[in-house]
Design an enzyme around this catalytic site. Structure first.
Site, PDB file in Angstrom:
ATOM      1  N   HIS A  19       0.769  -1.344  -0.151  1.00 50.00           N
ATOM      2  CA  HIS A  19       0.089   0.068  -0.137  1.00 50.00           C
ATOM      3  C   HIS A  19       0.805   1.336  -0.198  1.00 50.00           C
ATOM      4  O   HIS A  19       0.392   2.105  -0.575  1.00 50.00           O
ATOM      5  CB  HIS A  19      -1.011   0.058   1.324  1.00 50.00           C
ATOM      6  CG  HIS A  19      -2.049  -1.127   0.917  1.00 50.00           C
ATOM      7  ND1 HIS A  19      -2.491  -1.898   2.075  1.00 50.00           N
ATOM      8  CD2 HIS A  19      -2.533  -1.718  -0.055  1.00 50.00           C
ATOM      9  CE1 HIS A  19      -3.420  -2.846   1.664  1.00 50.00           C
ATOM     10  NE2 HIS A  19      -3.394  -2.547   0.357  1.00 50.00           N
ATOM     11  N   HIS A  42      -7.909  -7.839  -8.238  1.00 46.28           N
ATOM     12  CA  HIS A  42      -8.121  -8.751  -7.277  1.00 46.28           C
ATOM     13  C   HIS A  42      -8.700  -7.615  -5.752  1.00 46.28           C
ATOM     14  O   HIS A  42      -7.526  -7.457  -5.105  1.00 46.28           O
ATOM     15  CB  HIS A  42      -7.031  -9.521  -6.781  1.00 46.28           C
ATOM     16  CG  HIS A  42      -6.689 -10.384  -8.018  1.00 46.28           C
ATOM     17  ND1 HIS A  42      -6.421 -10.393  -9.131  1.00 46.28           N
ATOM     18  CD2 HIS A  42      -6.936 -11.923  -7.968  1.00 46.28           C
ATOM     19  CE1 HIS A  42      -6.302 -11.261  -9.929  1.00 46.28           C
ATOM     20  NE2 HIS A  42      -6.685 -12.223  -9.106  1.00 46.28           N
ATOM     21  N   SER A 108      -6.580  -1.950  -0.853  1.00 48.30           N
ATOM     22  CA  SER A 108      -6.162  -1.303  -2.003  1.00 48.30           C
ATOM     23  C   SER A 108      -7.331  -0.373  -2.837  1.00 48.30           C
ATOM     24  O   SER A 108      -6.999   0.633  -2.969  1.00 48.30           O
ATOM     25  CB  SER A 108      -5.577  -1.912  -3.279  1.00 48.30           C
ATOM     26  OG  SER A 108      -6.286  -3.281  -3.369  1.00 48.30           O
ATOM     27  N   GLU A 126     -13.752  -8.463  -8.164  1.00 46.08           N
ATOM     28  CA  GLU A 126     -13.473  -9.699  -7.060  1.00 46.08           C
ATOM     29  C   GLU A 126     -14.181 -10.728  -7.358  1.00 46.08           C
ATOM     30  O   GLU A 126     -15.431 -10.487  -7.653  1.00 46.08           O
ATOM     31  CB  GLU A 126     -13.975  -8.976  -5.728  1.00 46.08           C
ATOM     32  CG  GLU A 126     -14.028  -9.765  -4.370  1.00 46.08           C
ATOM     33  CD  GLU A 126     -12.779 -10.478  -4.277  1.00 46.08           C
ATOM     34  OE1 GLU A 126     -11.335  -9.982  -4.292  1.00 46.08           O
ATOM     35  OE2 GLU A 126     -12.852 -11.575  -4.030  1.00 46.08           O
ATOM     36  N   ASP A 151     -13.897 -12.447 -12.714  1.00 49.92           N
ATOM     37  CA  ASP A 151     -12.502 -13.041 -12.388  1.00 49.92           C
ATOM     38  C   ASP A 151     -11.438 -12.131 -13.188  1.00 49.92           C
ATOM     39  O   ASP A 151     -11.713 -11.582 -14.375  1.00 49.92           O
ATOM     40  CB  ASP A 151     -12.273 -14.263 -13.171  1.00 49.92           C
ATOM     41  CG  ASP A 151     -11.041 -14.869 -13.372  1.00 49.92           C
ATOM     42  OD1 ASP A 151      -9.971 -14.202 -13.341  1.00 49.92           O
ATOM     43  OD2 ASP A 151     -11.035 -16.136 -13.298  1.00 49.92           O
ATOM     44  N   ASP A 172      -3.249  -8.088  -7.533  1.00 49.36           N
ATOM     45  CA  ASP A 172      -2.862  -8.513  -6.377  1.00 49.36           C
ATOM     46  C   ASP A 172      -3.396  -9.949  -6.189  1.00 49.36           C
ATOM     47  O   ASP A 172      -4.337  -9.928  -4.965  1.00 49.36           O
ATOM     48  CB  ASP A 172      -3.242  -7.401  -5.221  1.00 49.36           C
ATOM     49  CG  ASP A 172      -2.930  -7.696  -3.778  1.00 49.36           C
ATOM     50  OD1 ASP A 172      -1.876  -8.699  -4.026  1.00 49.36           O
ATOM     51  OD2 ASP A 172      -3.625  -7.113  -2.875  1.00 49.36           O
TER      52      ASP A 172
HETATM   53  N1  SAM Z   1      -6.097  -6.008  -3.162  1.00 47.16           N
HETATM   54  C1  SAM Z   1      -6.418  -6.242  -2.036  1.00 47.16           C
HETATM   55  C2  SAM Z   1      -5.853  -5.361  -0.950  1.00 47.16           C
HETATM   56  O1  SAM Z   1      -4.643  -5.105  -1.111  1.00 47.16           O
HETATM   57  O2  SAM Z   1      -6.476  -4.723  -0.145  1.00 47.16           O
HETATM   58  C3  SAM Z   1      -6.185  -7.536  -1.563  1.00 47.16           C
HETATM   59  C4  SAM Z   1      -6.548  -8.493  -2.510  1.00 47.16           C
HETATM   60  S1  SAM Z   1      -6.501 -10.330  -1.784  1.00 47.16           S
HETATM   61  C5  SAM Z   1      -4.588 -10.507  -1.727  1.00 47.16           C
HETATM   62  C6  SAM Z   1      -6.901 -11.280  -3.368  1.00 47.16           C
HETATM   63  C7  SAM Z   1      -8.284 -11.155  -3.354  1.00 47.16           C
HETATM   64  O3  SAM Z   1      -8.411 -11.672  -4.782  1.00 47.16           O
HETATM   65  C8  SAM Z   1      -9.189 -12.058  -2.611  1.00 47.16           C
HETATM   66  O4  SAM Z   1     -10.371 -11.248  -1.948  1.00 47.16           O
HETATM   67  C9  SAM Z   1      -9.906 -13.214  -3.433  1.00 47.16           C
HETATM   68  O5  SAM Z   1     -11.054 -13.587  -3.094  1.00 47.16           O
HETATM   69  C10 SAM Z   1      -9.855 -12.597  -4.862  1.00 47.16           C
HETATM   70  N2  SAM Z   1      -9.549 -13.474  -5.896  1.00 47.16           N
HETATM   71  C11 SAM Z   1      -8.977 -14.647  -5.875  1.00 47.16           C
HETATM   72  N3  SAM Z   1      -8.970 -15.113  -7.314  1.00 47.16           N
HETATM   73  C12 SAM Z   1      -9.524 -14.179  -8.072  1.00 47.16           C
HETATM   74  C13 SAM Z   1      -9.769 -13.811  -9.432  1.00 47.16           C
HETATM   75  N4  SAM Z   1      -9.461 -14.854 -10.357  1.00 47.16           N
HETATM   76  N5  SAM Z   1     -10.436 -12.772  -9.827  1.00 47.16           N
HETATM   77  C14 SAM Z   1     -10.870 -11.900  -8.977  1.00 47.16           C
HETATM   78  N6  SAM Z   1     -10.597 -12.041  -7.708  1.00 47.16           N
HETATM   79  C15 SAM Z   1     -10.082 -13.184  -7.229  1.00 47.16           C
END
Ligand code: SAM
Length: 289
Positions: A19, A42, A108, A126, A151, A172
């Site tokens: 961040h 993500h 984020s 998400e 996705d 992410d």
């Molecule tokens: N970016 C966020 C932050 O910094 O606050 C944290 C993200 S966290 C590491 C990863 C997220 O991606 C999770 O909430 C998970 O449910 C989601 N996720 C997993 N596979 C995904 C995909 N293929 N597409 C979108 N989201 C996905």
């Protein structure tokens, strides 16, 4: 089915590095009057209660947010990081002070929503339905933001090139699926092919030797020959076993002076977050042409 919930890790050392880097990237984009596009592939839910069920279980923020919260040096270098955390806590009616650890921590999407301007456009993707429901709810009043239960890897190509030709793609993944490494690499390649001027920021974990894929990921990205900067911080030594000992960000098309700003931040964060067995890297892997 996805089981990863970012709340378990909210405010940990990886979040701090990620961040802080995001704040520096957004600062660069805000330097010019022209609008930009921000894509968070993500996004997770965007807001975390540090005293609530998930985050309170392992209290990972105690080795991330807590050691940096009172740092006047880091606050001077990246005031945006602190301002957004304070803004969130004020918004939910919490007292804010340098000697009181905040009760809420932004994800984020919240950093991006707070630091971007009226003219900018943001898309948050998400895939986890519960995370998405919270994400949508948290940002429903902001007309600049589009949230979608999709996705991130599959949707990214459909959104590029963006109508606004400046932008940041923030990737992410949780790397819950081993295929995420390959999917992340493919996403970066597609992004470069369709939007070669955009900044692409990819987060990665550093795991125990037996499971770590970070070196391979870094090498693969380097082979793309696009301008590439790596920042990595390992608060503890890398063991043979699973656990995450550190994390990093790979920044493609890195902005001018990002290296210097990250260097200053790392110099302050390192002694606060890393033990005697820790290590850090900051390097340009491919120069700008
Ligand atoms: N970016 C966020 C932050 O910094 O606050 C944290 C993200 S966290 C590491 C990863 C997220 O991606 C999770 O909430 C998970 O449910 C989601 N996720 C997993 N596979 C995904 C995909 N293929 N597409 C979108 N989201 C996905």
């Amino acid at each position: 089915m996805l089981s990863y919930r970012h709340a378990f890790h909210a405010g940990n050392h990886a979040d701090v590095l990620k961040h802080v880097t995001l704040c520096l990237l957004l600062r660069k984009l805000n330097d010019k009057d022209k609008p930009y596009f921000y894509l968070d592939t993500h996004a997770a839910c965007g807001i975390y209660g540090l005293n609530e069920r998930f985050a309170a279980l392992h209290k990972e923020y105690l080795s991330g947010l807590q050691p940096v919260w009172g740092s006047t040096e880091l606050r001077t270098l990246v005031p945006e990081y602190y301002a957004v955390i304070e803004q969130l806590n004020v918004a939910v009616g919490r007292k804010v002070a340098a000697d009181i650890l905040p009760s809420f921590y932004p994800g984020s999407p919240y950093f991006a929503a707070s630091l971007s301007r009226e003219c900018d456009r943001l898309t948050f993707l998400e895939l986890h339905s519960r995370e998405f429901a919270m994400l949508r709810d948290n940002f429903k009043r902001d007309a600049r933001i589009h949230c979608a239960l999709q996705d991130g890897f599959k949707t990214l190509p459909q959104l590029l090139p963006p109508p606004i030709h400046r932008g940041l793609l923030f990737i992410d993944p949780s790397y819950e699926l081993k295929t995420d490494y390959l999917a992340a690499l493919k996403a970066v390649k597609t992004a470069l092919a369709r939007f070669n001027t955009g900044i692409i920021a990819l987060w990665y974990p550093v795991l125990g030797r037996l499971h770590d894929r970070s070196r391979n990921l870094v090498q693969e990205l380097k082979r793309l020959r696009a301008p590439l900067l790596q920042v990595e911080m390992r608060p503890t030594a890398q063991s043979e076993e699973h656990g995450m000992c550190g994390s990093g960000m790979l920044i493609i098309n890195y902005p001018y002076q990002l290296y210097e700003h990250l260097e200053d931040c790392l110099n302050v964060m390192y002694p606060l977050l890393c033990g005697s067995q820790g290590s850090a890297k900051l390097r340009i892997l491919n120069e700008k042409i």
